[in-house]
Design a protein around this motif. Structure first.
Motif, PDB file in Angstrom:
ATOM      1  N   ALA A 100      -3.961   7.962 201.683  1.00 13.99           N
ATOM      2  CA  ALA A 100      -5.343   8.400 201.535  1.00 13.99           C
ATOM      3  C   ALA A 100      -5.539   9.683 202.322  1.00 13.99           C
ATOM      4  CB  ALA A 100      -6.302   7.326 202.015  1.00 13.99           C
ATOM      5  N   SER A 101      -6.198  10.637 201.720  1.00 14.30           N
ATOM      6  CA  SER A 101      -6.414  11.907 202.411  1.00 14.30           C
ATOM      7  C   SER A 101      -7.703  12.543 201.915  1.00 14.30           C
ATOM      8  CB  SER A 101      -5.240  12.863 202.173  1.00 14.30           C
ATOM      9  OG  SER A 101      -5.139  13.206 200.804  1.00 14.30           O
ATOM     10  N   LEU A 102      -8.281  13.380 202.784  1.00 13.12           N
ATOM     11  CA  LEU A 102      -9.492  14.111 202.436  1.00 13.12           C
ATOM     12  C   LEU A 102      -9.323  15.524 202.986  1.00 13.12           C
ATOM     13  CD1 LEU A 102     -12.375  14.048 201.237  1.00 13.12           C
ATOM     14  CD2 LEU A 102     -13.196  13.362 203.497  1.00 13.12           C
ATOM     15  N   LYS A 103      -9.096  16.505 202.122  1.00  8.41           N
ATOM     16  CA  LYS A 103      -8.774  17.867 202.560  1.00  8.41           C
ATOM     17  C   LYS A 103      -9.740  18.872 201.928  1.00  8.41           C
ATOM     18  CE  LYS A 103      -3.838  17.026 203.256  1.00  8.41           C
ATOM     19  NZ  LYS A 103      -2.476  17.452 202.869  1.00  8.41           N
ATOM     20  N   ARG A 104     -10.059  19.880 202.757  1.00  8.01           N
ATOM     21  CA  ARG A 104     -10.915  20.949 202.256  1.00  8.01           C
ATOM     22  C   ARG A 104     -10.063  21.944 201.472  1.00  8.01           C
ATOM     23  NH1 ARG A 104     -15.362  24.481 205.685  1.00  8.01           N
ATOM     24  NH2 ARG A 104     -16.189  25.632 203.866  1.00  8.01           N
ATOM     25  N   GLN A 105     -10.555  22.330 200.300  1.00  4.70           N
ATOM     26  CA  GLN A 105      -9.842  23.256 199.439  1.00  4.70           C
ATOM     27  C   GLN A 105     -10.313  24.696 199.701  1.00  4.70           C
ATOM     28  OE1 GLN A 105      -7.354  21.784 197.162  1.00  4.70           O
ATOM     29  NE2 GLN A 105      -7.882  20.374 198.835  1.00  4.70           N
ATOM     30  N   PRO A 106      -9.518  25.683 199.248  1.00  2.00           N
ATOM     31  CA  PRO A 106      -9.898  27.093 199.475  1.00  2.00           C
ATOM     32  C   PRO A 106     -11.285  27.446 198.941  1.00  2.00           C
ATOM     33  CG  PRO A 106      -7.623  26.957 198.770  1.00  2.00           C
ATOM     34  CD  PRO A 106      -8.178  25.587 198.664  1.00  2.00           C
ATOM     35  N   ASN A 107     -11.738  26.743 197.896  1.00  2.00           N
ATOM     36  CA  ASN A 107     -13.061  27.055 197.341  1.00  2.00           C
ATOM     37  C   ASN A 107     -14.191  26.367 198.096  1.00  2.00           C
ATOM     38  OD1 ASN A 107     -12.759  24.394 196.598  1.00  2.00           O
ATOM     39  ND2 ASN A 107     -12.889  24.759 194.376  1.00  2.00           N
ATOM     40  N   GLY A 108     -13.859  25.653 199.172  1.00  2.00           N
ATOM     41  CA  GLY A 108     -14.871  25.021 200.003  1.00  2.00           C
ATOM     42  C   GLY A 108     -15.164  23.574 199.641  1.00  2.00           C
ATOM     43  N   ARG A 109     -14.682  23.076 198.490  1.00  2.00           N
ATOM     44  CA  ARG A 109     -14.890  21.690 198.097  1.00  2.00           C
ATOM     45  C   ARG A 109     -13.844  20.810 198.772  1.00  2.00           C
ATOM     46  NH1 ARG A 109     -18.269  20.826 193.890  1.00  2.00           N
ATOM     47  NH2 ARG A 109     -17.172  18.965 193.211  1.00  2.00           N
ATOM     48  N   TYR A 110     -14.081  19.476 198.762  1.00  2.00           N
ATOM     49  CA  TYR A 110     -13.170  18.535 199.408  1.00  2.00           C
ATOM     50  C   TYR A 110     -12.462  17.685 198.359  1.00  2.00           C
ATOM     51  CZ  TYR A 110     -15.356  19.779 203.809  1.00  2.00           C
ATOM     52  OH  TYR A 110     -15.800  20.475 204.898  1.00  2.00           O
ATOM     53  N   ARG A 111     -11.143  17.588 198.516  1.00  2.00           N
ATOM     54  CA  ARG A 111     -10.349  16.770 197.597  1.00  2.00           C
ATOM     55  C   ARG A 111     -10.027  15.438 198.278  1.00  2.00           C
ATOM     56  NH1 ARG A 111      -4.459  18.648 196.721  1.00  2.00           N
ATOM     57  NH2 ARG A 111      -4.302  17.517 198.699  1.00  2.00           N
ATOM     58  N   ALA A 112     -10.517  14.340 197.679  1.00  2.89           N
ATOM     59  CA  ALA A 112     -10.205  12.987 198.180  1.00  2.89           C
ATOM     60  C   ALA A 112      -9.111  12.404 197.304  1.00  2.89           C
ATOM     61  CB  ALA A 112     -11.450  12.109 198.130  1.00  2.89           C
ATOM     62  N   ARG A 113      -8.066  11.898 197.920  1.00  2.00           N
ATOM     63  CA  ARG A 113      -6.910  11.398 197.166  1.00  2.00           C
ATOM     64  C   ARG A 113      -6.409  10.101 197.810  1.00  2.00           C
ATOM     65  NH1 ARG A 113      -2.039  15.538 196.653  1.00  2.00           N
ATOM     66  NH2 ARG A 113      -3.407  16.424 195.030  1.00  2.00           N
ATOM     67  N   ALA A 159     -18.461  18.124 196.922  1.00  2.23           N
ATOM     68  CA  ALA A 159     -19.014  19.292 197.602  1.00  2.23           C
ATOM     69  C   ALA A 159     -19.265  19.004 199.071  1.00  2.23           C
ATOM     70  CB  ALA A 159     -20.316  19.727 196.918  1.00  2.23           C
ATOM     71  N   VAL A 160     -19.515  17.735 199.402  1.00  2.00           N
ATOM     72  CA  VAL A 160     -19.822  17.340 200.780  1.00  2.00           C
ATOM     73  C   VAL A 160     -18.737  16.404 201.292  1.00  2.00           C
ATOM     74  CG1 VAL A 160     -21.523  16.208 202.272  1.00  2.00           C
ATOM     75  CG2 VAL A 160     -22.291  17.563 200.303  1.00  2.00           C
ATOM     76  N   LYS A 161     -18.251  16.633 202.476  1.00  2.24           N
ATOM     77  CA  LYS A 161     -17.158  15.846 203.042  1.00  2.24           C
ATOM     78  C   LYS A 161     -17.542  14.374 203.178  1.00  2.24           C
ATOM     79  CE  LYS A 161     -14.033  15.613 207.026  1.00  2.24           C
ATOM     80  NZ  LYS A 161     -13.651  16.251 208.318  1.00  2.24           N
ATOM     81  N   ALA A 162     -18.780  14.111 203.591  1.00  2.00           N
ATOM     82  CA  ALA A 162     -19.208  12.724 203.802  1.00  2.00           C
ATOM     83  C   ALA A 162     -19.163  11.925 202.499  1.00  2.00           C
ATOM     84  CB  ALA A 162     -20.613  12.686 204.392  1.00  2.00           C
ATOM     85  N   GLU A 163     -19.464  12.596 201.394  1.00  2.00           N
ATOM     86  CA  GLU A 163     -19.420  11.902 200.105  1.00  2.00           C
ATOM     87  C   GLU A 163     -17.994  11.540 199.737  1.00  2.00           C
ATOM     88  OE1 GLU A 163     -21.263  14.486 197.335  1.00  2.00           O
ATOM     89  OE2 GLU A 163     -23.323  14.068 198.011  1.00  2.00           O
ATOM     90  N   GLY A 164     -17.072  12.428 200.023  1.00  2.00           N
ATOM     91  CA  GLY A 164     -15.668  12.141 199.758  1.00  2.00           C
ATOM     92  C   GLY A 164     -15.158  10.989 200.596  1.00  2.00           C
TER      93      GLY A 164
END
Length: 385
Positions: free
Chosen positions: A4-17, A31-36
């Motif tokens: 499980a990971s939550l990383k910020r992408q270059p475009n400012g969005r967060y990818r949850a995997r 768009a928001v880290k807390a939502e991810g």
């Protein structure tokens, strides 16, 4: 939950995997880290509790899943045909091409409202049961996290109007109105209470001429794309042996003398000697006979049906004092409750017998003690009439 990971992408969005218990990788972007993080926590809890649903599973269309469900059911041939027809005509036009995950309770409520405008409440309730079963199966197969049917109300049951049975004179008018080759079928149904499929599926070997009985253990059913075929009766309780009145024995004997049974032994066949299809019988034989007999306005304009012959038989048994259990057994009902739900209003009113029973016992005892049963009694007690 693995990887499980939550990383910020270059475009400012967060990818949850994350990876599920089967090793499948899933990801979403926020768009928001807390939502991810909330999404990852929800998926982790679902994996731990065994309720995890692959987010891609809901992309399966309703029709694909419903057809898979339908072919897995252990239904009798007649039920299989009915389910296929009901889904094709009333469910697939609305939900067939939708992904399972795109079906909402509001969609089901709107669909149910549209059906209620054109179909009987009992038919709509049956469609609700099919839809509910299909969606619950999707939950069990982990295609959906929950069923959109949860909390959706079914149409209210309509108040059942008591059956008004055909009279003897009306039955005889129908028997005279049908072509000669079907007169015995009308008398058989009116004299035994057999269902239409049971009448059409009757073969000569099921008639015991010596004991004057008929064995009902099969019915003729229609399956789409196939010729009429013999299958088990409606329920296990439908398998029964029915006494044959002499009038029915005579009618059957006369019928077979004029229209001998074919190689398959069917007592009633089409003019071409084939098993009789109900649709063709209704269009070519029954409806014209109903009009000729003047019964096209029977039952508030609905017209007499072949099933009304069965109601006539039940009313005769009740009129001549047969018990609920006997009527149940003759008709092949699954329970006495089913018989009472349909015919309780036809049994003689028991109010007078109740009054007489109490008066004969309690009334005699009260009179013997010097109390009056016609007015105020000692101590202020009165016996109300």
């Amino acid at each position: 939950m693995a990887d499980a990971s939550l990383k910020r992408q270059p475009n400012g969005r967060y990818r949850a995997r994350y990876r599920d218990a089967d090793g499948q990788q899933h990801e979403r972007r926020f768009a928001v880290k807390a939502e991810g993080q909330l999404w990852l926590d929800e998926q982790a809890a679902a994996v731990v509790t065994g309720t995890h649903v692959d987010p891609r599973a809901g992309r399966v269309t309703f029709r694909e899943h419903a057809e898979d469900w339908r072919l897995r059911q252990h239904h009798r041939p007649a039920t299989q045909a009915r389910v296929e027809t009901m889904l094709r005509l009333h469910v697939y036009p609305t939900f067939g091409d939708r992904p399972l995950s795109a079906i909402r309770p509001s969609h089901i409520e709107a669909w149910s409202k549209r059906l209620a405008d054109s179909l009987a409440p009992a038919t709509v309730r049956g469609l609700h049961r099919y839809l509910s079963g299909i969606l619950q199966a999707a939950v069990r197969d982990r295609l959906l996290a929950s069923s959109p049917m949860d909390g959706v109300r079914q149409p209210k049951r309509e108040t059942k109007r008591g059956v008004v049975p055909l009279s003897v004179e009306e039955v005889l008018r129908l028997a005279d109105a049908v072509p000669d080759r079907w007169r015995a079928a009308v008398l058989l149904a009116a004299g035994t209470g057999m269902r239409q499929g049971e009448v059409f599926g009757l073969t000569v070997d099921r008639v015991d001429w010596l004991r004057r009985t008929v064995r009902v253990d099969r019915q003729l059913v229609l399956v789409p794309g196939a010729p009429p075929t013999l299958a088990e009766p409606k329920t296990e309780a439908s398998v029964r042996t029915i006494p044959l009145p002499q009038v029915v024995v005579d009618a059957l004997a006369a019928h077979l003398a004029a229209h001998p049974a074919g190689p398959d032994g069917f007592v009633f066949t089409s003019p071409e000697g084939q098993p009789q299809r109900r649709t063709a019988f209704s269009a070519r034989v029954w409806r014209p006979a109903v009009r000729t007999a003047g019964l096209d306005q029977y039952d508030d304009g609905q017209g007499a049906t072949f099933h009304d012959l069965r109601h006539h038989y039940a009313s005769l048994l009740i009129r001549f004092g047969e018990s609920v259990k006997t009527v149940q057994a003759r008709l092949g009902h699954a329970s006495a409750a089913e018989t009472l739900d349909t015919y309780s209003h036809l049994w003689p009113d028991s109010d007078d017998r109740t009054r007489d029973a109490v008066d004969s016992a309690l009334g005699a005892a009260v009179q013997g003690s010097g109390q009056s049963t016609t007015g105020p009694a000692a101590g202020g007690l009165s016996v109300a009439r």
